[in-house]
Write an enzyme that holds these catalytic residues in place. Sequence first.
Site, mmCIF file in Angstrom:
data_model
loop_
_atom_site.group_PDB
_atom_site.id
_atom_site.type_symbol
_atom_site.label_atom_id
_atom_site.label_comp_id
_atom_site.label_asym_id
_atom_site.label_seq_id
_atom_site.Cartn_x
_atom_site.Cartn_y
_atom_site.Cartn_z
ATOM 1 N N TYR A 285 6.419 4.884 -0.608
ATOM 2 C CA TYR A 285 5.257 4.403 -0.375
ATOM 3 C C TYR A 285 4.920 3.075 -1.057
ATOM 4 C CZ TYR A 285 0.404 3.711 -2.973
ATOM 5 O OH TYR A 285 -0.956 2.726 -3.227
HETATM 6 P P1 NAD Z 1 -8.411 7.735 -2.228
HETATM 7 O O1 NAD Z 1 -6.891 8.483 -1.026
HETATM 8 O O2 NAD Z 1 -8.395 7.649 -2.978
HETATM 9 O O3 NAD Z 1 -8.921 6.748 -0.976
HETATM 10 C C1 NAD Z 1 -7.896 6.345 0.276
HETATM 11 C C2 NAD Z 1 -8.892 6.624 1.613
HETATM 12 O O4 NAD Z 1 -8.444 6.686 2.453
HETATM 13 C C3 NAD Z 1 -9.173 8.418 1.428
HETATM 14 O O5 NAD Z 1 -10.565 8.562 1.300
HETATM 15 C C4 NAD Z 1 -8.636 8.829 2.707
HETATM 16 O O6 NAD Z 1 -8.881 9.776 3.542
HETATM 17 C C5 NAD Z 1 -8.767 8.150 3.648
HETATM 18 N N1 NAD Z 1 -8.008 7.551 4.650
HETATM 19 C C6 NAD Z 1 -6.432 6.951 4.819
HETATM 20 N N2 NAD Z 1 -5.443 7.143 5.624
HETATM 21 C C7 NAD Z 1 -6.757 6.528 6.916
HETATM 22 C C8 NAD Z 1 -7.092 6.108 7.966
HETATM 23 N N3 NAD Z 1 -6.021 6.816 8.686
HETATM 24 N N4 NAD Z 1 -7.788 6.733 8.528
HETATM 25 C C9 NAD Z 1 -9.069 6.832 7.577
HETATM 26 N N5 NAD Z 1 -9.457 7.014 6.524
HETATM 27 C C10 NAD Z 1 -7.862 7.251 5.739
HETATM 28 O O7 NAD Z 1 -7.250 6.672 -2.864
HETATM 29 P P2 NAD Z 1 -7.501 5.539 -3.310
HETATM 30 O O8 NAD Z 1 -7.079 6.065 -5.060
HETATM 31 O O9 NAD Z 1 -9.388 4.964 -3.595
HETATM 32 O O10 NAD Z 1 -6.910 3.969 -3.298
HETATM 33 C C11 NAD Z 1 -7.189 3.562 -2.541
HETATM 34 C C12 NAD Z 1 -5.857 1.946 -2.201
HETATM 35 O O11 NAD Z 1 -6.142 1.112 -3.206
HETATM 36 C C13 NAD Z 1 -5.299 2.428 -1.363
HETATM 37 O O12 NAD Z 1 -4.823 1.289 0.015
HETATM 38 C C14 NAD Z 1 -3.767 2.310 -2.121
HETATM 39 O O13 NAD Z 1 -2.683 2.661 -1.748
HETATM 40 C C15 NAD Z 1 -4.548 1.314 -2.892
HETATM 41 N N6 NAD Z 1 -4.039 1.096 -4.556
HETATM 42 C C16 NAD Z 1 -4.678 2.255 -5.635
HETATM 43 C C17 NAD Z 1 -4.664 2.387 -6.637
HETATM 44 C C18 NAD Z 1 -4.983 3.446 -7.681
HETATM 45 O O14 NAD Z 1 -4.251 3.704 -9.240
HETATM 46 N N7 NAD Z 1 -5.256 4.315 -7.581
HETATM 47 C C19 NAD Z 1 -3.024 1.120 -7.290
HETATM 48 C C20 NAD Z 1 -2.863 0.806 -6.354
HETATM 49 C C21 NAD Z 1 -2.622 0.249 -4.877
HETATM 50 C C1 UGA Z 2 -0.575 4.609 -8.765
HETATM 51 C C2 UGA Z 2 -1.595 5.170 -8.375
HETATM 52 O O1 UGA Z 2 -1.187 6.523 -7.323
HETATM 53 C C3 UGA Z 2 -0.564 4.658 -6.579
HETATM 54 O O2 UGA Z 2 -1.345 5.098 -5.043
HETATM 55 C C4 UGA Z 2 -0.835 3.144 -7.061
HETATM 56 O O3 UGA Z 2 -0.765 2.497 -5.784
HETATM 57 C C5 UGA Z 2 -0.201 2.588 -8.118
HETATM 58 O O4 UGA Z 2 -0.917 2.777 -9.034
HETATM 59 C C6 UGA Z 2 0.086 1.451 -8.833
HETATM 60 O O5 UGA Z 2 -0.460 0.393 -9.335
HETATM 61 O O6 UGA Z 2 0.247 0.202 -7.806
HETATM 62 P P1 UGA Z 2 1.165 5.707 -11.009
HETATM 63 O O7 UGA Z 2 1.347 4.505 -11.752
HETATM 64 O O8 UGA Z 2 1.748 6.908 -10.747
HETATM 65 O O9 UGA Z 2 0.806 5.455 -9.347
HETATM 66 O O10 UGA Z 2 0.510 6.149 -11.414
HETATM 67 P P2 UGA Z 2 -0.340 7.337 -12.274
HETATM 68 O O11 UGA Z 2 -0.097 8.805 -10.891
HETATM 69 O O12 UGA Z 2 -1.867 7.630 -12.611
HETATM 70 O O13 UGA Z 2 0.775 7.942 -13.187
HETATM 71 C C7 UGA Z 2 1.217 7.301 -14.131
HETATM 72 C C8 UGA Z 2 1.967 7.531 -15.049
HETATM 73 O O14 UGA Z 2 2.028 9.204 -15.383
HETATM 74 C C9 UGA Z 2 3.406 8.062 -14.399
HETATM 75 O O15 UGA Z 2 4.634 6.661 -15.443
HETATM 76 C C10 UGA Z 2 3.556 9.186 -13.928
HETATM 77 O O16 UGA Z 2 4.978 10.157 -14.042
HETATM 78 C C11 UGA Z 2 3.213 10.286 -14.946
HETATM 79 N N1 UGA Z 2 2.770 11.320 -14.855
HETATM 80 C C12 UGA Z 2 1.890 11.268 -13.839
HETATM 81 C C13 UGA Z 2 3.117 12.878 -15.815
HETATM 82 O O17 UGA Z 2 4.075 11.905 -16.219
HETATM 83 N N2 UGA Z 2 2.369 14.008 -15.290
HETATM 84 C C14 UGA Z 2 2.136 13.925 -13.999
HETATM 85 O O18 UGA Z 2 1.330 14.657 -13.862
HETATM 86 C C15 UGA Z 2 0.933 12.560 -13.386
#
Ligand code: NAD
Ligand code: UGA
Length: 318
Positions: A150
């Site tokens: 990823y």
């Molecule tokens: P999410 O899965 O809730 O939202 C992403 C949306 O994009 C989904 O609704 C999905 O249906 C849509 N999508 C995916 N591929 C697509 C495509 N090919 N065409 C049209 N739609 C598409 O995820 P999120 O947590 O809201 O993350 C949003 C963005 O932020 C992502 O780019 C993710 O990598 C980035 N990001 C998220 C986190 C986090 O902690 N949530 C952290 C770092 C980066």
């Molecule tokens: C999150 C988002 O899911 C990614 O999309 C994003 O890119 C990433 O942040 C980011 O900062 O770039 P992550 O940090 O793995 O990734 O977020 P969580 O899924 O909330 O996990 C946080 C921590 O909890 C991790 O260490 C994970 O291993 C742990 N975890 C998660 C558990 O121990 N149990 C679970 O059921 C889920």
Amino acid sequence: MKRYLVTGAAGFIGSHVSERLIDAGSEVVGVDCFTDYYPREIKESNLERLRSSDRFQLSDADLASAELDPLLDGVDAVIHLAAQAGVRASWGRSFQTYLDCNVRSTQRLLEAVKGRDLDRFVYASSSSVYGQTDDLPMRERGLTCPVSPYGVTKLAAEHLAVLYHRNYGVPTVSLRFFTVYGPRQRPDMAFHRFLKAGLLGQPLEVYGDGSQTRDFTFIDDTVTGIVAALHEGTPGEVFNLGGGGSVTLNHALDVIERLVGRTLDRRYGDQQMGDVSDTRADNSKARRILGFTPETTLEDGLAREFSWVAELYGHQST
Ligand code: NAD
Ligand code: UGA
């Protein structure tokens, strides 16, 4: 009136960004293809408030294959959030989806915007581009060496954004989000699972011993950073958007325990491939240029997410 294209508008971050823009009086063209990573029902409920605005429209289209020009008509800026998120699920066969949604879709969108008169193209990057490092806090100029497939795709798309700025003048700004949480958080993410388990009195699995740290960022703070980047983000540049302080997962679990008012049934398991031990953002560049100062404490942010989780699953607890 400004008009924005928000990709991934039905998702966790995209629905919040779209609401903020609509509330500020702008028009939003949302695009989302409702990938099956988690249920469409949840994404439809994310869209509920947006659907009541006549300044919001949603196109159910896949960025990897759809014709993109019609979506870009009259658009002042793009906020590109659509992606296959999820760090730990990116191994094996599912990698194709990560390539299509994260790399190919971003490249297609950048091709489609080149030559257009855009204010900004904001790309959602990720702390996962840094990978496993002792060099904390993570700085934008530090080494990027992702440890999950990823993270590799998020970094590849970030490089594409820089290339399209240098070669075609697309005003790209990449924002590295750090583990975002709050209402509508994806169901695969830790806090969503932990709060749900606490509410329903179910066991939860901690990957590893819980000593890993994350710079958890509350959704409203992330959205404020995104909106600031639309105006202040330096084209061609990358910015960290972290929550302002790292905590261990065990500490976060203690906060959740107090919130839900019962002892959590914590089951400690194996560390997962692709997970990093620590994330911690150096926010100084975002503070200086975007005026970014995250404001929400973990206690307040988790309380907000818990209210939402209770609404979502409360009926199951009786
Ligand atoms: P999410 O899965 O809730 O939202 C992403 C949306 O994009 C989904 O609704 C999905 O249906 C849509 N999508 C995916 N591929 C697509 C495509 N090919 N065409 C049209 N739609 C598409 O995820 P999120 O947590 O809201 O993350 C949003 C963005 O932020 C992502 O780019 C993710 O990598 C980035 N990001 C998220 C986190 C986090 O902690 N949530 C952290 C770092 C980066
Ligand atoms: C999150 C988002 O899911 C990614 O999309 C994003 O890119 C990433 O942040 C980011 O900062 O770039 P992550 O940090 O793995 O990734 O977020 P969580 O899924 O909330 O996990 C946080 C921590 O909890 C991790 O260490 C994970 O291993 C742990 N975890 C998660 C558990 O121990 N149990 C679970 O059921 C889920």
